[in-house]
Design a protein around this motif. Sequence first.
Motif, short mmCIF file in Angstrom:
data_model
loop_
_atom_site.label_atom_id
_atom_site.label_comp_id
_atom_site.label_asym_id
_atom_site.label_seq_id
_atom_site.Cartn_x
_atom_site.Cartn_y
_atom_site.Cartn_z
N ASP A 177 0.64 3.94 -2.95
CA ASP A 177 0.31 5.33 -2.64
C ASP A 177 1.38 6.29 -3.18
N LYS A 196 0.83 -1.21 0.00
CA LYS A 196 0.00 0.00 0.00
C LYS A 196 0.86 1.26 0.00
N GLU A 197 1.93 1.24 0.78
CA GLU A 197 2.82 2.41 0.84
C GLU A 197 3.46 2.68 -0.52
#
Length: 130
Positions: free
Chosen positions: A89, A85-86
């Motif tokens: 993003d 996710k990091e």
Amino acid sequence: MHHQKIGARAEYRQQESQRIRESSSLSQMFPELKSLTVDLTYFNSEGVTKSSEIKYTVNIQNAKSVFRFDCLNHECVRGDFDLSKELADAVIAHQTTAVGKMCCQGWLSKTTIGEVHCHTILRYKLSLGF
């Protein structure tokens, strides 16, 4: 026929390996991403003692979009660090750097399941090129 029972840690790692194998490559998932360098620093649960430091350049063509790293506590069960996710993003926001910290939420050992979390700390820096 005797079947050997695998432990909770091994079973979890098998599941995670399958999830990684089935994911798209980073180049398929993020065609605009041209390069990625990862700096990982592991610390004990107090965040004081550094236990390991890793820096590497990711092969975008071969690396998978499930972007996870093992917890360095060899007794940890159902822990580890998932930076998928990091990374996503950062790519979506076209950031050239993403820095953060994660705390392992796995269990300290098979004898502490349900009682004591691992809490090994991972500090990371993702350097992205577009």
